[in-house]
Motif scaffolding. Structure first.
Motif, PDB file in Angstrom:
ATOM      1  N   LYS A   1      10.054   2.588 -11.503  1.00  0.00           N
ATOM      2  CA  LYS A   1       9.066   3.454 -12.160  1.00  0.00           C
ATOM      3  C   LYS A   1       7.945   3.848 -11.191  1.00  0.00           C
ATOM      4  O   LYS A   1       7.384   4.935 -11.284  1.00  0.00           O
ATOM      5  N   ALA A   2       7.619   2.940 -10.264  1.00  0.00           N
ATOM      6  CA  ALA A   2       6.584   3.263  -9.278  1.00  0.00           C
ATOM      7  C   ALA A   2       7.089   4.363  -8.344  1.00  0.00           C
ATOM      8  O   ALA A   2       6.341   5.262  -7.946  1.00  0.00           O
ATOM      9  N   TRP A   3       8.366   4.294  -8.021  1.00  0.00           N
ATOM     10  CA  TRP A   3       8.942   5.317  -7.142  1.00  0.00           C
ATOM     11  C   TRP A   3       8.861   6.696  -7.812  1.00  0.00           C
ATOM     12  O   TRP A   3       8.511   7.697  -7.202  1.00  0.00           O
ATOM     13  N   ARG A   4       9.152   6.703  -9.104  1.00  0.00           N
ATOM     14  CA  ARG A   4       9.072   7.936  -9.895  1.00  0.00           C
ATOM     15  C   ARG A   4       7.629   8.472  -9.874  1.00  0.00           C
ATOM     16  O   ARG A   4       7.398   9.681  -9.729  1.00  0.00           O
ATOM     17  N   THR A   5       6.672   7.557  -9.980  1.00  0.00           N
ATOM     18  CA  THR A   5       5.258   7.960  -9.928  1.00  0.00           C
ATOM     19  C   THR A   5       4.929   8.640  -8.604  1.00  0.00           C
ATOM     20  O   THR A   5       4.223   9.660  -8.571  1.00  0.00           O
ATOM     21  N   LEU A   6       5.452   8.079  -7.500  1.00  0.00           N
ATOM     22  CA  LEU A   6       5.183   8.680  -6.186  1.00  0.00           C
ATOM     23  C   LEU A   6       5.709  10.112  -6.143  1.00  0.00           C
ATOM     24  O   LEU A   6       5.075  11.011  -5.589  1.00  0.00           O
ATOM     25  N   GLU A   7       6.884  10.320  -6.747  1.00  0.00           N
ATOM     26  CA  GLU A   7       7.453  11.672  -6.756  1.00  0.00           C
ATOM     27  C   GLU A   7       6.614  12.608  -7.628  1.00  0.00           C
ATOM     28  O   GLU A   7       6.348  13.749  -7.269  1.00  0.00           O
ATOM     29  N   TRP A   8       6.186  12.119  -8.789  1.00  0.00           N
ATOM     30  CA  TRP A   8       5.435  12.972  -9.720  1.00  0.00           C
ATOM     31  C   TRP A   8       4.056  13.358  -9.179  1.00  0.00           C
ATOM     32  O   TRP A   8       3.508  14.387  -9.543  1.00  0.00           O
ATOM     33  N   THR A   9       3.466  12.467  -8.369  1.00  0.00           N
ATOM     34  CA  THR A   9       2.071  12.684  -7.961  1.00  0.00           C
ATOM     35  C   THR A   9       1.933  13.033  -6.481  1.00  0.00           C
ATOM     36  O   THR A   9       0.810  13.023  -5.963  1.00  0.00           O
ATOM     37  N   ASP A  10       3.045  13.307  -5.814  1.00  0.00           N
ATOM     38  CA  ASP A  10       2.995  13.508  -4.370  1.00  0.00           C
ATOM     39  C   ASP A  10       2.226  12.335  -3.746  1.00  0.00           C
ATOM     40  O   ASP A  10       1.319  12.509  -2.934  1.00  0.00           O
ATOM     41  N   GLY A  11       2.613  11.149  -4.187  1.00  0.00           N
ATOM     42  CA  GLY A  11       1.860   9.947  -3.859  1.00  0.00           C
ATOM     43  C   GLY A  11       2.147   9.391  -2.484  1.00  0.00           C
ATOM     44  O   GLY A  11       3.108   9.794  -1.811  1.00  0.00           O
ATOM     45  N   VAL A  12       1.291   8.466  -2.064  1.00  0.00           N
ATOM     46  CA  VAL A  12       1.482   7.766  -0.789  1.00  0.00           C
ATOM     47  C   VAL A  12       1.320   6.262  -1.017  1.00  0.00           C
ATOM     48  O   VAL A  12       0.735   5.839  -2.013  1.00  0.00           O
ATOM     49  N   VAL A  13       1.850   5.494  -0.078  1.00  0.00           N
ATOM     50  CA  VAL A  13       1.682   4.040  -0.114  1.00  0.00           C
ATOM     51  C   VAL A  13       1.121   3.612   1.233  1.00  0.00           C
ATOM     52  O   VAL A  13       1.552   4.121   2.267  1.00  0.00           O
ATOM     53  N   THR A  14       0.154   2.712   1.199  1.00  0.00           N
ATOM     54  CA  THR A  14      -0.330   2.148   2.460  1.00  0.00           C
ATOM     55  C   THR A  14      -0.395   0.633   2.333  1.00  0.00           C
ATOM     56  O   THR A  14      -0.165   0.074   1.249  1.00  0.00           O
ATOM     57  N   GLU A  15      -0.656  -0.019   3.468  1.00  0.00           N
ATOM     58  CA  GLU A  15      -0.797  -1.483   3.465  1.00  0.00           C
ATOM     59  C   GLU A  15      -2.084  -1.838   4.182  1.00  0.00           C
ATOM     60  O   GLU A  15      -2.539  -1.105   5.059  1.00  0.00           O
ATOM     61  N   VAL A  16      -2.686  -2.967   3.777  1.00  0.00           N
ATOM     62  CA  VAL A  16      -3.939  -3.412   4.402  1.00  0.00           C
ATOM     63  C   VAL A  16      -3.843  -4.912   4.685  1.00  0.00           C
ATOM     64  O   VAL A  16      -3.180  -5.653   3.951  1.00  0.00           O
ATOM     65  N   SER A  17      -4.533  -5.337   5.739  1.00  0.00           N
ATOM     66  CA  SER A  17      -4.483  -6.755   6.131  1.00  0.00           C
ATOM     67  C   SER A  17      -5.394  -7.588   5.229  1.00  0.00           C
ATOM     68  O   SER A  17      -6.286  -7.062   4.554  1.00  0.00           O
ATOM     69  N   ASP A  18      -5.201  -8.886   5.250  1.00  0.00           N
ATOM     70  CA  ASP A  18      -6.095  -9.780   4.509  1.00  0.00           C
ATOM     71  C   ASP A  18      -7.534  -9.628   5.010  1.00  0.00           C
ATOM     72  O   ASP A  18      -8.487  -9.687   4.231  1.00  0.00           O
ATOM     73  N   GLN A  19      -7.674  -9.438   6.321  1.00  0.00           N
ATOM     74  CA  GLN A  19      -9.017  -9.236   6.884  1.00  0.00           C
ATOM     75  C   GLN A  19      -9.664  -7.991   6.259  1.00  0.00           C
ATOM     76  O   GLN A  19     -10.829  -8.020   5.840  1.00  0.00           O
ATOM     77  N   ALA A  20      -8.916  -6.903   6.201  1.00  0.00           N
ATOM     78  CA  ALA A  20      -9.457  -5.654   5.632  1.00  0.00           C
ATOM     79  C   ALA A  20      -9.781  -5.837   4.147  1.00  0.00           C
ATOM     80  O   ALA A  20     -10.786  -5.313   3.650  1.00  0.00           O
ATOM     81  N   ILE A  21      -8.941  -6.585   3.443  1.00  0.00           N
ATOM     82  CA  ILE A  21      -9.184  -6.828   2.013  1.00  0.00           C
ATOM     83  C   ILE A  21     -10.484  -7.619   1.818  1.00  0.00           C
ATOM     84  O   ILE A  21     -11.349  -7.244   1.018  1.00  0.00           O
ATOM     85  N   MET A  22     -10.652  -8.688   2.583  1.00  0.00           N
ATOM     86  CA  MET A  22     -11.834  -9.538   2.380  1.00  0.00           C
ATOM     87  C   MET A  22     -13.111  -8.837   2.841  1.00  0.00           C
ATOM     88  O   MET A  22     -14.168  -9.008   2.236  1.00  0.00           O
TER      89      MET A  22
END
Ligand code: F0G
Length: 427
Positions: A317-338
């Motif tokens: 369902k998340a994949w479908r969302t990416l298609e519907w919204t011209d979406g993107v996915v990124t990743e962040v490090s624990d350092q960036a999160i904190m």
């Protein structure tokens, strides 16, 4: 008006008053499918505005205010509510905006829900359905927020709650809630993915109703994060919505909400969705980079224990969302999160680590030129700052293994004397 359950894989449909949560024919994920043609005449901006002026318990709920789009046509007393939703949409302080790299940043704080996370919206939907199908017991696997919420909503509805946790990876505030609200709590030697597998098997063979986010009624409730946010913005669509991704229930719900609002003419265009995963728990990010709609599970590890998930149940369902919204996915490090969390906290807003992935994600996407500094961005903060006090205190006392406490606000200890205080804080 007819609402049905429809399998996203084989397309088979079922009446909506069923106790199964995946397709009995093929095991696929189910959608709660609304009759959008019939709804077109039944919902309007004016209807939702009118309900804002009412003390009726359903109108006051940030989920059931939008009940036609969530779970329509039940007797009023069947709907379960703790007055969830109605969460603040903050304008980020200029300093926080600078940190994220955008001039127009808003943060919708789902940590302001009754049990401190967005899960309360999902539970309003899921526990209502549990009552509708006559369940006596409900079950979930959880990294801590789903369980806190389910335990509370079960208790107010007179249902027994059975919670399974991955041992050693649930923050203190969350475990304490589930114990306090009277659930039966079980720690499993394994991670969240192992725990969810047991819970899914248990729901097949025991008389318990499954309330993880594969339950489509959970996602109907969570759609209202988006509906309420757009209502708060006078239905003005932002350029970007940014959300952390773990089991991918929210990402799935957001796509469905936006698609329905657009189809109904309640919004005039689609925003783009950015899903942010922790670097150590990034299966959707990997698929996105590969352009592959198949999920390859990973062994997950991150300080943001809420999203320490390697085999997300709602991937399709998340994949479908990416298609519907011209979406993107990124990743962040624990350092960036904190570090992002320290910034959100110091702005006086506060959130738990997983939530801060939204802000860290905005920062990264601006750096990469995906989000422009002038874009209007709404980030979702998913949980309350008090959910994980351990992470806060360790960060600020520089006690997090392998991480730098870039924005540490260290605690001082002095003898009980005014001179000692004056020495610390010169006039
Ligand atoms: N943020 C918080 C605070 C969460 O608790 C969760 C998920 C997420 C983000 C990720 O949301 O799964 O919809 O992608 N927590 C679940 C739990 C897994 O058990 O409480 P998602």
């Amino acid at each position: 008006m007819q609402t049905v359950l429809r399998c996203i894989d084989c397309g088979k449909s079922y009446p909506s008053d069923q106790a199964f949560v995946t397709c009995p024919a093929c095991g696929g994920l189910l959608d709660v499918e609304h009759d959008l043609d019939a709804l077109r005449g039944a919902v309007s901006h004016e209807l939702f505005d009118q309900r804002l002026g009412s003390w009726d318990r359903l109108d006051r709920s940030g989920v059931w205010r939008y009940r036609e789009l969530v779970l329509p046509d039940l007797p009023a007393e069947t709907y379960v509510t703790r007055g969830e939703g109605n969460t603040t949409l903050y304008d980020a302080t200029p300093r926080l905006g600078d940190y994220a790299g955008v001039r127009k940043l808003q943060l919708k704080h789902e940590g302001e829900n009754p049990t401190g996370s967005f899960k309360d919206r999902g539970m309003a939907g899921g526990v209502t359905q549990a009552r509708r199908v006559g369940a006596h017991s409900v079950i979930c696997a959880s990294t801590g927020n789903t369980s806190a919420s389910m335990a509370s909503y079960a208790a107010i509805s007179g249902l027994q709650a059975l919670v399974l946790f991955p041992e050693g990876y649930v923050s203190l505030g969350k475990i304490a809630q589930s114990v306090a609200y009277g659930a039966t709590n079980v720690q499993v030697h394994g991670d969240f993915d192992d725990t969810l597998a047991i819970v899914r098997a248990a729901a097949e063979s025991l008389p318990v109703y499954l309330l993880n986010s594969i339950n489509p009624f959970r996602l109907e409730g969570q759609k209202t994060i988006i509906i309420e946010m757009l209502h708060q913005r006078g239905w003005r669509v932002p350029d970007w919505i940014v959300v952390p991704g773990g089991n991918l229930g929210n990402s799935s719900a957001f796509g469905k909400a936006l698609m329905e609002l657009k189809t109904l003419g309640l919004i005039d265009r689609m925003p783009r969705l950015a899903i942010v995963q922790a670097e150590g728990a990034n299966p959707l990010y990997r698929s996105f980079v590969d352009g592959s709609a198949t999920l390859t599970p990973v062994k997950a590890q991150t300080i943001a224990t809420a999203i320490r998930i390697g085999n997300p149940a709602s991937f399709a369902k998340a994949w479908r969302t990416l298609e519907w919204t011209d979406g993107v996915v990124t990743e962040v490090s624990d350092q960036a999160i904190m570090d992002a969390k320290a910034q959100v906290d110091a702005a006086g807003i506060g959130c738990e680590p997983a939530s801060a992935a939204s802000v860290a994600g905005v920062r990264r996407l601006v750096d990469e030129g995906v989000i422009a500094p002038g874009d209007e961005v709404v980030g979702i903060l998913t949980g309350h700052v008090l959910k994980d006090p351990d992470a806060v205190l360790k960060y600020h006392s520089k006690a997090l293994d392998g991480l730098t406490s870039t924005f540490a606000n260290t605690m001082h200890t002095i003898p009980a004397s005014l001179d000692a205080l004056k020495a610390l804080i010169p006039a």
